[in-house]
Motif scaffolding. Structure first.
Motif, PDB file in Angstrom:
ATOM      1  N   MET A  85       0.670  -1.349  -0.023  1.00  0.00           N
ATOM      2  CA  MET A  85      -0.100   0.035   0.083  1.00  0.00           C
ATOM      3  C   MET A  85       0.818   1.297   0.083  1.00  0.00           C
ATOM      4  N   PHE A  86       2.326   1.100   0.363  1.00  0.00           N
ATOM      5  CA  PHE A  86       3.065   2.495   0.172  1.00  0.00           C
ATOM      6  C   PHE A  86       3.831   2.421  -0.942  1.00  0.00           C
ATOM      7  N   LEU A  87       3.833   1.495  -1.926  1.00  0.00           N
ATOM      8  CA  LEU A  87       4.644   1.305  -2.908  1.00  0.00           C
ATOM      9  C   LEU A  87       3.893   1.240  -4.309  1.00  0.00           C
ATOM     10  N   LEU A  88       2.467   1.643  -4.451  1.00  0.00           N
ATOM     11  CA  LEU A  88       1.891   1.568  -5.636  1.00  0.00           C
ATOM     12  C   LEU A  88       2.892   2.282  -6.887  1.00  0.00           C
ATOM     13  N   ASP A 122       7.996   7.147  -2.651  1.00  0.00           N
ATOM     14  CA  ASP A 122       8.740   7.993  -3.456  1.00  0.00           C
ATOM     15  C   ASP A 122       8.782   9.365  -2.708  1.00  0.00           C
ATOM     16  N   ALA A 123       7.894   9.795  -1.888  1.00  0.00           N
ATOM     17  CA  ALA A 123       7.900  10.936  -1.219  1.00  0.00           C
ATOM     18  C   ALA A 123       8.987  11.077  -0.218  1.00  0.00           C
ATOM     19  N   LEU A 124       8.976  10.115   0.592  1.00  0.00           N
ATOM     20  CA  LEU A 124       9.929  10.043   1.674  1.00  0.00           C
ATOM     21  C   LEU A 124      11.467   9.778   1.051  1.00  0.00           C
ATOM     22  N   LEU A 125      11.940   9.189  -0.011  1.00  0.00           N
ATOM     23  CA  LEU A 125      12.961   9.072  -0.779  1.00  0.00           C
ATOM     24  C   LEU A 125      13.370  10.523  -1.144  1.00  0.00           C
ATOM     25  N   ASP A 126      12.429  11.074  -1.713  1.00  0.00           N
ATOM     26  CA  ASP A 126      12.856  12.627  -2.321  1.00  0.00           C
ATOM     27  C   ASP A 126      13.087  13.568  -1.219  1.00  0.00           C
ATOM     28  N   ASP A 127      12.602  13.229  -0.042  1.00  0.00           N
ATOM     29  CA  ASP A 127      12.696  14.125   1.032  1.00  0.00           C
ATOM     30  C   ASP A 127      13.870  13.778   1.930  1.00  0.00           C
ATOM     31  N   ARG A 134      -5.052   8.646  -5.801  1.00  0.00           N
ATOM     32  CA  ARG A 134      -4.422   9.071  -6.812  1.00  0.00           C
ATOM     33  C   ARG A 134      -3.973  10.582  -6.511  1.00  0.00           C
ATOM     34  N   GLY A 135      -4.507  11.285  -5.533  1.00  0.00           N
ATOM     35  CA  GLY A 135      -4.063  12.734  -5.227  1.00  0.00           C
ATOM     36  C   GLY A 135      -3.550  12.694  -3.913  1.00  0.00           C
ATOM     37  N   ALA A 136      -2.968  11.642  -3.178  1.00  0.00           N
ATOM     38  CA  ALA A 136      -2.593  11.710  -1.858  1.00  0.00           C
ATOM     39  C   ALA A 136      -1.159  12.237  -1.894  1.00  0.00           C
ATOM     40  N   ALA A 137      -0.381  12.368  -2.898  1.00  0.00           N
ATOM     41  CA  ALA A 137       0.855  12.901  -2.841  1.00  0.00           C
ATOM     42  C   ALA A 137       0.414  14.366  -2.890  1.00  0.00           C
ATOM     43  N   GLY A 178       2.166  15.817   2.405  1.00  0.00           N
ATOM     44  CA  GLY A 178       2.861  17.128   2.562  1.00  0.00           C
ATOM     45  C   GLY A 178       2.846  17.211   4.001  1.00  0.00           C
ATOM     46  N   HIS A 179       1.711  16.805   4.755  1.00  0.00           N
ATOM     47  CA  HIS A 179       1.334  16.978   6.077  1.00  0.00           C
ATOM     48  C   HIS A 179       2.336  16.042   6.923  1.00  0.00           C
ATOM     49  N   ILE A 180       2.398  14.831   6.269  1.00  0.00           N
ATOM     50  CA  ILE A 180       3.422  13.638   6.728  1.00  0.00           C
ATOM     51  C   ILE A 180       4.809  14.335   6.647  1.00  0.00           C
ATOM     52  N   LEU A 181       5.402  14.878   5.663  1.00  0.00           N
ATOM     53  CA  LEU A 181       6.600  15.234   5.349  1.00  0.00           C
ATOM     54  C   LEU A 181       7.065  16.633   6.357  1.00  0.00           C
ATOM     55  N   GLU A 182       5.901  17.506   6.378  1.00  0.00           N
ATOM     56  CA  GLU A 182       6.334  18.632   7.405  1.00  0.00           C
ATOM     57  C   GLU A 182       6.231  18.334   8.704  1.00  0.00           C
ATOM     58  N   PHE A 183       5.582  17.221   9.143  1.00  0.00           N
ATOM     59  CA  PHE A 183       5.558  16.843  10.714  1.00  0.00           C
ATOM     60  C   PHE A 183       7.036  16.311  10.772  1.00  0.00           C
ATOM     61  N   LEU A 184       7.590  15.478   9.901  1.00  0.00           N
ATOM     62  CA  LEU A 184       8.773  14.723  10.017  1.00  0.00           C
ATOM     63  C   LEU A 184       9.740  15.706   9.876  1.00  0.00           C
ATOM     64  N   GLY A 185       9.756  16.473   9.155  1.00  0.00           N
ATOM     65  CA  GLY A 185      10.864  17.643   8.761  1.00  0.00           C
ATOM     66  C   GLY A 185      11.156  18.342  10.035  1.00  0.00           C
TER      67      GLY A 185
END
Length: 378
Positions: free
Chosen positions: A75-78, A86-91, A360-363, A368-375
């Motif tokens: 479910m995380f690798l579609l 993808d988003a985690l790797l790029d960030d 399909r629009g989750a990215a 962004g909310h996840i990456l902001e929290f982690l960042g």
């Protein structure tokens, strides 16, 4: 009529059920050389699987991804859309994906030794965290957890079994599970009425077959359904017969919609007593009260929430058709009972439950909310 009858009167061959604990292959578009599959056994002898995506950079913070029950690391690798990995790797993160014993890449929901969510909290998640820490050293370790993966993680956290996490993103449900009344009622009825006939509810009608004992369940799920696909009906229109909904239909890409039977597997009925106890308590409660092996887990995770030692982002779609407003409730309860905790709540407009990762629009709308929290905490 939504089902097409075959022209032959011959009954289909019996469905083959996997009995081996080997994980089926993941589907992704990453370089295979970068994907490291790590099979391991928990201390109670159950074989699970970790997947690490090699970034070539040993200084990156690690992120453990936990799927929901009957889902998997898939479910995380579609491969058909921009996914969370993808988003985690790029960030700048190193993704790790755990297939715990409720994964549809493993056979335990259909065959093998039965388990409760106590086992996931006590054995699966701590073992995975320990293994990852053995590999990453003192680098930060975050967790992004979905549904039952998040619920069981809360039990591990309040038991002090995974201390020192850099941050946790909880999607869908955490410490205060809340189901609709009809879902709770159907869950109880299904457990009592069906337990003598079946031990799990499949999602793939093609494998079950028209003449199987599961056909009435698929027929029930098809009532007032807007989609003709039986797998979609039993997930979107019924959530394995509970009357709940797992996603907002229009949020899924056509390719993802056609893969639902691969992304989600059979739901075991023998887990319902524990889930029912949790739902009635409106808290994550331990199932095993007399077995000394589980004494490390708190009887009630909400009562032990003061032991949480990491920031937590509670996230949910505004149209969650399964857990309703469980995350908003959790934020309110913790703000009142444990105001010292670093807990925030984010609601994603127009999203349901699974589509927060599969959409399909989750990215654009969710990650962004996840990456902001982690960042903010790396």
């Amino acid at each position: 009529m939504i089902f097409k009858a075959t022209t032959s009167c011959t009954r289909p061959a019996l469905r083959k059920v996997r009995t081996t604990a080997a994980l089926r292959p993941l589907r992704h578009r990453l370089d295979p050389a970068r994907v490291e599959e790590i099979p391991f056994r928990t201390s109670d002898g159950v074989r699970l699987g970790l997947t690490r995506v090699d970034t070539g950079d040993t200084g990156r913070p690690a992120v453990l991804l936990l799927h929901g029950h009957t889902a998997s690391a898939d479910m995380f690798l579609l491969p058909e859309t921009r996914n969370l990995v993808d988003a985690l790797l790029d960030d700048g993160y190193e993704p790790w994906l755990l297939d715990w014993r409720g994964s549809c890449r493993l056979p335990y929901n259909e065959t093998g030794q039965k388990y409760t969510y106590d086992d996931v909290a006590l054995y699966d998640i701590p073992a995975a965290v320990s293994h990852i820490r053995g590999r990453i050293g003192d680098r930060p370790l975050f967790v992004v957890a979905h549904c039952i993966g998040s619920l069981t993680l809360s039990l591990s956290m309040t038991a002090g079994l995974v201390p020192g996490l850099a941050g946790v993103v909880s999607q869908g449900v955490f410490l205060t599970p809340k189901l609709a009344g009809r879902t709770s009622l159907r869950m109880s009825a299904a457990g009592e009425l069906l337990k003598t006939r079946i031990d799990h509810i499949p999602v793939d009608f093609r494998k079950a077959g028209l003449w199987s004992k599961y056909t009435p369940l698929f027929a029930l799920a098809s009532r007032k359904a807007s989609c003709p696909d039986p797998t979609c009906q039993i997930l979107h229109n019924s959530a394995w017969g509970t009357g709940a909904s797992l996603f907002v239909h229009q949020n899924l890409a056509e390719v993802t919609h056609d893969r639902l039977a691969e992304l989600l597997g059979p739901a075991p009925l023998w887990i319902l007593p524990h889930l029912r106890r949790i739902e009635l308590a409106r808290s994550v409660v331990r199932w095993h009260d007399t077995d000394h092996r589980y004494q490390a887990l708190p009887p009630n995770a909400l009562d032990a929430a003061g032991h949480i030692d990491t920031p937590v982002l509670l996230m949910a779609g505004s149209d969650n058709g399964l857990w309703l407003d469980s995350q908003r409730l959790c934020h309110q309860v913790l703000a009142h009972r444990q105001p010292q905790l670093d807990v925030t709540y984010t609601e994603i407009p127009g999203y349901g439950h699974l589509d927060t990762f599969l959409g399909r629009g989750a990215a654009l709308d969710v990650f962004g909310h996840i990456l902001e929290f982690l960042g903010e905490r790396r």
